[in-house]
Structures are given as structure tokens and as C-alpha cells.
Enzyme design. Sequence first.
Site, PDB file in Angstrom:
ATOM      1  N   GLU A 115      20.465   6.938   1.979  1.00  0.00           N
ATOM      2  CA  GLU A 115      20.553   6.585   0.561  1.00  0.00           C
ATOM      3  C   GLU A 115      21.885   5.869   0.307  1.00  0.00           C
ATOM      4  O   GLU A 115      21.897   4.728  -0.163  1.00  0.00           O
ATOM      5  CB  GLU A 115      20.440   7.848  -0.291  1.00  0.00           C
ATOM      6  CG  GLU A 115      19.103   8.572  -0.046  1.00  0.00           C
ATOM      7  CD  GLU A 115      18.596   9.311  -1.246  1.00  0.00           C
ATOM      8  OE1 GLU A 115      19.264  10.262  -1.693  1.00  0.00           O
ATOM      9  OE2 GLU A 115      17.537   8.939  -1.752  1.00  0.00           O
ATOM     10  N   HIS A 166      21.507  15.943   3.014  1.00  0.00           N
ATOM     11  CA  HIS A 166      22.171  16.382   1.782  1.00  0.00           C
ATOM     12  C   HIS A 166      22.219  17.901   1.714  1.00  0.00           C
ATOM     13  O   HIS A 166      21.182  18.576   1.704  1.00  0.00           O
ATOM     14  CB  HIS A 166      21.428  15.845   0.556  1.00  0.00           C
ATOM     15  CG  HIS A 166      21.561  14.372   0.387  1.00  0.00           C
ATOM     16  ND1 HIS A 166      20.667  13.613  -0.340  1.00  0.00           N
ATOM     17  CD2 HIS A 166      22.487  13.501   0.867  1.00  0.00           C
ATOM     18  CE1 HIS A 166      21.030  12.348  -0.312  1.00  0.00           C
ATOM     19  NE2 HIS A 166      22.153  12.249   0.412  1.00  0.00           N
ATOM     20  N   HIS A 203       8.317  15.453  -1.227  1.00  0.00           N
ATOM     21  CA  HIS A 203       9.309  14.370  -1.273  1.00  0.00           C
ATOM     22  C   HIS A 203      10.220  14.412  -0.045  1.00  0.00           C
ATOM     23  O   HIS A 203      10.746  13.393   0.380  1.00  0.00           O
ATOM     24  CB  HIS A 203      10.198  14.497  -2.526  1.00  0.00           C
ATOM     25  CG  HIS A 203       9.423  14.669  -3.789  1.00  0.00           C
ATOM     26  ND1 HIS A 203       8.584  13.692  -4.258  1.00  0.00           N
ATOM     27  CD2 HIS A 203       9.341  15.701  -4.670  1.00  0.00           C
ATOM     28  CE1 HIS A 203       8.023  14.115  -5.389  1.00  0.00           C
ATOM     29  NE2 HIS A 203       8.455  15.332  -5.639  1.00  0.00           N
ATOM     30  N   HIS A 227      16.656  12.486   3.863  1.00  0.00           N
ATOM     31  CA  HIS A 227      15.978  11.246   3.470  1.00  0.00           C
ATOM     32  C   HIS A 227      15.953  10.381   4.719  1.00  0.00           C
ATOM     33  O   HIS A 227      16.939  10.376   5.477  1.00  0.00           O
ATOM     34  CB  HIS A 227      16.759  10.528   2.357  1.00  0.00           C
ATOM     35  CG  HIS A 227      16.992  11.379   1.134  1.00  0.00           C
ATOM     36  ND1 HIS A 227      16.180  11.342   0.016  1.00  0.00           N
ATOM     37  CD2 HIS A 227      17.963  12.310   0.867  1.00  0.00           C
ATOM     38  CE1 HIS A 227      16.643  12.208  -0.887  1.00  0.00           C
ATOM     39  NE2 HIS A 227      17.709  12.814  -0.390  1.00  0.00           N
ATOM     40  N   HIS A 260      18.312  19.124   2.611  1.00  0.00           N
ATOM     41  CA  HIS A 260      17.127  18.293   2.836  1.00  0.00           C
ATOM     42  C   HIS A 260      17.581  16.948   3.385  1.00  0.00           C
ATOM     43  O   HIS A 260      18.772  16.686   3.464  1.00  0.00           O
ATOM     44  CB  HIS A 260      16.348  18.097   1.516  1.00  0.00           C
ATOM     45  CG  HIS A 260      17.145  17.375   0.502  1.00  0.00           C
ATOM     46  ND1 HIS A 260      18.009  18.014  -0.382  1.00  0.00           N
ATOM     47  CD2 HIS A 260      17.278  16.051   0.254  1.00  0.00           C
ATOM     48  CE1 HIS A 260      18.602  17.110  -1.137  1.00  0.00           C
ATOM     49  NE2 HIS A 260      18.203  15.924  -0.756  1.00  0.00           N
ATOM     50  N   THR A 292      19.633  11.964  -6.645  1.00  0.00           N
ATOM     51  CA  THR A 292      19.015  10.684  -6.241  1.00  0.00           C
ATOM     52  C   THR A 292      17.504  10.723  -6.391  1.00  0.00           C
ATOM     53  O   THR A 292      16.817   9.784  -6.003  1.00  0.00           O
ATOM     54  CB  THR A 292      19.357  10.336  -4.780  1.00  0.00           C
ATOM     55  OG1 THR A 292      18.724  11.315  -3.927  1.00  0.00           O
ATOM     56  CG2 THR A 292      20.856  10.318  -4.555  1.00  0.00           C
ATOM     57  N   THR A 293      17.009  11.845  -6.945  1.00  0.00           N
ATOM     58  CA  THR A 293      15.579  11.922  -7.274  1.00  0.00           C
ATOM     59  C   THR A 293      15.477  12.347  -8.736  1.00  0.00           C
ATOM     60  O   THR A 293      16.405  12.968  -9.264  1.00  0.00           O
ATOM     61  CB  THR A 293      14.847  12.991  -6.429  1.00  0.00           C
ATOM     62  OG1 THR A 293      15.339  14.289  -6.799  1.00  0.00           O
ATOM     63  CG2 THR A 293      15.047  12.767  -4.946  1.00  0.00           C
TER      64      THR A 293
END
Length: 261
Positions: free
Chosen positions: A105, A118, A63, A95, A93, A198-199
Site C-alpha cells: 500500500e 500491518h 478482504h 495486503h 493482516h 486504508t480500508t
Amino acid sequence: GHHWGYGEANGPAEWHKGYPIAQGSRQSPIDIVPGSAVYDASLSPISLFYNNCTSVNITNNGHSVVVEFVDIDDRSVIQGGPLDNMYRLKQFHFHWGGKGCGGSEHTVSGKIYPSELHLVHWNAVKYKSFGEAAAASDGLAVLGIFLEIGIEHKGLHQITDAMYMVKFKGTVADFKGFNPKCLLPLSLDFWTYPGSLTTPPLFESVTWIVLKDPMFLSEKQMGKFRTLNFNGEEEESRRRMENNFRPPQPLKGRTVRASFR
Ligand SMILES: NS(=O)(=O)c1c(F)cccc1F
Ligand SMILES: [Zn+2]
């Protein structure tokens, strides 16, 4: 089985089927509207004590790309701001989006950044493990930092140079001696609000602390993120890892506070 992801069939619009909390009252991310944020003078500055942080490895979990830290003691913590306790750094991590399009995000008055970092911390004062904290309303504190395309980022090279080692889902590589303090922008001015992962599992356990100022990286460095794959090495379908972001969710009456005027 049918695992969640960012594709057409298993992406954010479908997550509510397996995780009904996706339609909950404190979901993340959100669109941050600076003009609607409430300045709160009682918010103390954010303190990051990362000097003794111990990074362990860098991994592709299918992911995102994740750097994990030793979190058996309080060697690297965040405190202050909206937080009542200190929270231990567990991992960070990113995004990001496809070339030339968004990827963050959180958005700021609708502006989407190319990427968002994040830094995930957990409340080890009140909870015995990350897993336990992740399911508790005050269990996690995530520091969000926007990435903007500009001059190259010297500190990020160590991460982007390691990406060839974790191209495929399920790959891990040693990654010691990295201190994420080098990734912070000049100002620690922030917005804060109660939100969620958010996941999936989308637990409503995150106190979000989103920095107003972005960090900068070059287009070349951003391109290295897109050399990662969602798929494992053995899978025949090669899917470039990009657009691994959840879009903004309804505010549902929440107040976003600002640490600055
Ligand atoms: N994106 S996020 O920061 O909410 C997040 C977490 F906090 C924890 C685990 C995975 C994850 F993706
Ligand atoms: Zn994240």
C-alpha cells in the site's frame, strides 16, 4: 448490498461514494519519498513488548487474512517513536498483489513491494474499545512492514501453513502461540506520518509507523497468500484474493518524519 472491495465496480476508486472521507486531508497509504522526509532526533526508538502476546485465531474476512490477539490488557503493546501512549496489539493482516506485480500500500519513491504487513494497535489509555479508538484522531497506531521476495521466512510458515483452513470469506481457525516479533526485520528504523485506515471506513485515526527495511519471504510462500479467496465457499464466482491494496493518496501538505539519517 453493494459492499466495498477491490474489484472494478467496488474498488478504491469508488470508495468515496460511500465514504466521503476517502478524499480527506490525511488519507493512507502514501508514497514515501525518503529525500523529503524530515529527520527528527526527538523520535525515540520503537518498543514492541510482544513477549506475552496471545494470538487467538486466523480468519479470512473477505478482504485479507487476519490474525487476532487478546487485547483485554496491556500484555502486548507498542510504544515510543511518535507515540505519546502505549497502544495495544489488536490484529495483524496483509495486503498483496498478483504474481509478479505489486501489492504493498505504501510505496517508497514509487517502488511498490509485493506485499505489506500491518500490525494494528489501539490507544487503550485514552479509549475504552478498539471501535471507539478507531474513530479518534490519536486512536490507532499501525506498524507497516514491507515484504520482499527472497529467501524463505521461517516464521511465516506457521501463517502460510494455516491458510488452507481459511480459504473462504467468513472462515476462522484457531491460531494460538504465534508471536509476530519473528516477522520483524533487523532494523526498526522508521518513517512516521498522520494517516488513516486504508480500508473503509477510512477513519483518519492512524499514526503510521512504516519500517524502512523489508522482511523477506519466498515466492512459494507468497503464492500461498494467493490461494485465498475473496468469496465465501457457497458463492459460485471464485475470486482469488490478490491486489487487495489501496494505492497511494495525496499527501496534502503532511510531513513525513524519519527516525534515521
Ligand atoms: N489497513 S489498515 O491497517 O489501515 C486497517 C486498520 F488499521 C484497521 C482495520 C482494518 C484495516 F485494514
Ligand atoms: Zn492494512
